[in-house]
Design a protein around this motif. Structure first.
Motif, PDB file in Angstrom:
ATOM      1  N   ALA A   1       9.683  -1.350  14.217  1.00  0.00           N
ATOM      2  CA  ALA A   1      10.332  -0.315  13.974  1.00  0.00           C
ATOM      3  C   ALA A   1       9.894   0.652  12.139  1.00  0.00           C
ATOM      4  N   ILE A   2       9.584  -0.207  11.380  1.00  0.00           N
ATOM      5  CA  ILE A   2       9.951   0.343   9.696  1.00  0.00           C
ATOM      6  C   ILE A   2       7.602   0.531  10.151  1.00  0.00           C
ATOM      7  N   ALA A   3       7.431  -0.549  10.740  1.00  0.00           N
ATOM      8  CA  ALA A   3       5.371  -0.144  11.285  1.00  0.00           C
ATOM      9  C   ALA A   3       5.183   1.245  12.069  1.00  0.00           C
ATOM     10  N   ALA A   4       6.022   1.499  12.831  1.00  0.00           N
ATOM     11  CA  ALA A   4       5.922   2.827  13.489  1.00  0.00           C
ATOM     12  C   ALA A   4       6.083   3.574  12.926  1.00  0.00           C
ATOM     13  N   LEU A   5       7.393   3.380  12.001  1.00  0.00           N
ATOM     14  CA  LEU A   5       7.525   4.985  11.326  1.00  0.00           C
ATOM     15  C   LEU A   5       6.368   4.817  10.117  1.00  0.00           C
ATOM     16  N   THR A   6       6.402   4.427   9.632  1.00  0.00           N
ATOM     17  CA  THR A   6       5.733   4.234   8.454  1.00  0.00           C
ATOM     18  C   THR A   6       3.588   4.104   9.033  1.00  0.00           C
ATOM     19  N   LEU A   7       3.843   4.655  10.127  1.00  0.00           N
ATOM     20  CA  LEU A   7       2.910   5.160  11.266  1.00  0.00           C
ATOM     21  C   LEU A   7       2.324   6.395  11.595  1.00  0.00           C
TER      22      LEU A   7
ATOM     23  N   LEU B   1       0.758  -1.436  -0.149  1.00  0.00           N
ATOM     24  CA  LEU B   1       0.395  -0.142  -0.004  1.00  0.00           C
ATOM     25  C   LEU B   1       1.152   1.032  -0.237  1.00  0.00           C
ATOM     26  N   ASN B   2       1.855   1.086   0.898  1.00  0.00           N
ATOM     27  CA  ASN B   2       2.490   2.471   0.932  1.00  0.00           C
ATOM     28  C   ASN B   2       3.356   2.823   0.128  1.00  0.00           C
ATOM     29  N   LEU B   3       3.360   1.444  -1.442  1.00  0.00           N
ATOM     30  CA  LEU B   3       4.617   1.940  -1.846  1.00  0.00           C
ATOM     31  C   LEU B   3       3.583   1.852  -3.329  1.00  0.00           C
TER      32      LEU B   3
ATOM     33  N   SER C   1       6.255  18.540   0.085  1.00  0.00           N
ATOM     34  CA  SER C   1       5.672  18.282  -2.311  1.00  0.00           C
ATOM     35  C   SER C   1       4.800  17.206  -1.660  1.00  0.00           C
ATOM     36  N   LEU C   2       4.029  17.304  -2.469  1.00  0.00           N
ATOM     37  CA  LEU C   2       3.116  15.603  -2.700  1.00  0.00           C
ATOM     38  C   LEU C   2       4.619  14.631  -3.256  1.00  0.00           C
ATOM     39  N   ALA C   3       5.461  14.849  -3.692  1.00  0.00           N
ATOM     40  CA  ALA C   3       6.272  13.974  -4.713  1.00  0.00           C
ATOM     41  C   ALA C   3       7.421  13.771  -3.803  1.00  0.00           C
ATOM     42  N   GLY C   4       7.928  14.673  -2.385  1.00  0.00           N
ATOM     43  CA  GLY C   4       8.376  14.369  -1.615  1.00  0.00           C
ATOM     44  C   GLY C   4       8.038  13.473  -0.679  1.00  0.00           C
ATOM     45  N   TRP C   5       6.455  13.204  -0.251  1.00  0.00           N
ATOM     46  CA  TRP C   5       5.968  12.717   0.374  1.00  0.00           C
ATOM     47  C   TRP C   5       5.870  10.974  -0.246  1.00  0.00           C
ATOM     48  N   GLY C   6       5.939  10.919  -1.301  1.00  0.00           N
ATOM     49  CA  GLY C   6       6.123   9.869  -2.196  1.00  0.00           C
ATOM     50  C   GLY C   6       7.201   9.149  -2.319  1.00  0.00           C
ATOM     51  N   TRP C   7       8.235   9.569  -2.208  1.00  0.00           N
ATOM     52  CA  TRP C   7       9.150   9.228  -1.956  1.00  0.00           C
ATOM     53  C   TRP C   7       9.969   8.817  -0.601  1.00  0.00           C
ATOM     54  N   VAL C   8       8.775   9.352   0.382  1.00  0.00           N
ATOM     55  CA  VAL C   8       8.903   8.913   1.666  1.00  0.00           C
ATOM     56  C   VAL C   8       8.262   7.426   1.712  1.00  0.00           C
ATOM     57  N   HIS C   9       6.651   7.579   1.520  1.00  0.00           N
ATOM     58  CA  HIS C   9       6.065   6.488   0.956  1.00  0.00           C
ATOM     59  C   HIS C   9       7.054   5.183   0.520  1.00  0.00           C
ATOM     60  N   LEU C  10       7.144   5.563  -0.711  1.00  0.00           N
ATOM     61  CA  LEU C  10       7.936   4.521  -1.938  1.00  0.00           C
ATOM     62  C   LEU C  10       8.886   3.787  -0.751  1.00  0.00           C
ATOM     63  N   PHE C  11      10.173   4.812  -0.345  1.00  0.00           N
ATOM     64  CA  PHE C  11      11.177   3.415   0.478  1.00  0.00           C
ATOM     65  C   PHE C  11      10.996   2.782   1.895  1.00  0.00           C
ATOM     66  N   LEU C  12       9.608   3.484   2.863  1.00  0.00           N
ATOM     67  CA  LEU C  12       9.138   2.550   3.854  1.00  0.00           C
ATOM     68  C   LEU C  12       8.340   1.801   2.960  1.00  0.00           C
ATOM     69  N   GLY C  13       7.836   1.970   1.733  1.00  0.00           N
ATOM     70  CA  GLY C  13       6.954   0.651   1.221  1.00  0.00           C
ATOM     71  C   GLY C  13       8.592  -0.652   1.093  1.00  0.00           C
ATOM     72  N   ILE C  14       9.336  -0.339   0.457  1.00  0.00           N
ATOM     73  CA  ILE C  14       9.972  -0.865   0.288  1.00  0.00           C
ATOM     74  C   ILE C  14      11.095  -2.328   0.991  1.00  0.00           C
ATOM     75  N   ALA C  15      11.106  -0.441   2.795  1.00  0.00           N
ATOM     76  CA  ALA C  15      11.650  -1.402   3.272  1.00  0.00           C
ATOM     77  C   ALA C  15       9.928  -2.342   4.232  1.00  0.00           C
ATOM     78  N   ALA C  16       9.118  -2.937   3.931  1.00  0.00           N
ATOM     79  CA  ALA C  16       8.391  -2.658   5.119  1.00  0.00           C
ATOM     80  C   ALA C  16       8.236  -4.219   3.949  1.00  0.00           C
ATOM     81  N   ILE C  17       8.029  -4.342   2.662  1.00  0.00           N
ATOM     82  CA  ILE C  17       8.125  -5.474   1.613  1.00  0.00           C
ATOM     83  C   ILE C  17       9.399  -6.578   1.945  1.00  0.00           C
ATOM     84  N   MET C  18      10.365  -5.889   2.242  1.00  0.00           N
ATOM     85  CA  MET C  18      11.703  -6.525   2.679  1.00  0.00           C
ATOM     86  C   MET C  18      11.500  -7.668   3.515  1.00  0.00           C
ATOM     87  N   ILE C  19      11.728  -6.473   4.789  1.00  0.00           N
ATOM     88  CA  ILE C  19      10.888  -7.071   6.312  1.00  0.00           C
ATOM     89  C   ILE C  19      10.132  -7.878   6.194  1.00  0.00           C
TER      90      ILE C  19
END
Length: 136
Positions: free
Chosen positions: A93-99, A32-34, A58-76
């Motif tokens: 840790a990743i779930a807390a950062l994503t929250l 979902l974050n990806l 910027s919305l693109a900035g939030w997009g990059w944040v969510h993209l990186f958190l999504g990739i990290a969450a998938i790997m974990i």
């Protein structure tokens, strides 16, 4: 205190079940974050405009944040299927950062943020209540 019966492999069935639950939930959260990250980077017209928001990126900035958190969450999430302590710690840790990231970006896409925050809370719960053999 009620304890779960031991499985033939020596690990608690409840511990393994909750870890698999958390792994599936963090994979869902990661995807979902990806998708949210891709939406923010490529096509940010789907987001609400909030001109006076305190935590404005910027919305693109939030997009990059969510993209990186999504990739990290998938790997974990993939690592959690091995029921390892390091994956559980990183999962919390990743779930807390994503929250937190979804809370801060909630005005841009409120319903999606609430759903992902609830999924993150379930992941944190599922990973924190597990007490496997390596923890005792």
């Amino acid at each position: 205190m009620v304890t779960a019966p031991e499985s033939p492999g020596g690990k608690s069935k409840a511990a393994a079940g909750l870890t698999v639950f958390a792994a599936v939930m963090i994979l869902i959260t990661g995807f979902l974050n990806l998708f949210r990250g891709i939406m923010g980077i490529l096509h940010n017209a789907v987001y609400l405009k909030t001109p006076d928001y305190v935590f404005r990126f910027s919305l693109a900035g939030w997009g990059w944040v969510h993209l990186f958190l999504g990739i990290a969450a998938i790997m974990i999430g993939v690592g959690l299927f091995r029921v390892s302590l390091w994956a559980r710690i990183l999962g919390v840790a990743i779930a807390a950062l994503t929250l937190v990231a979804n809370f801060l970006s909630a005005p841009y896409y409120p319903l999606w943020s609430i759903v992902v925050m609830a999924l993150c809370a379930f992941v944190i719960w599922g990973l924190c209540v597990v007490r496997g053999e390596e923890d005792t």
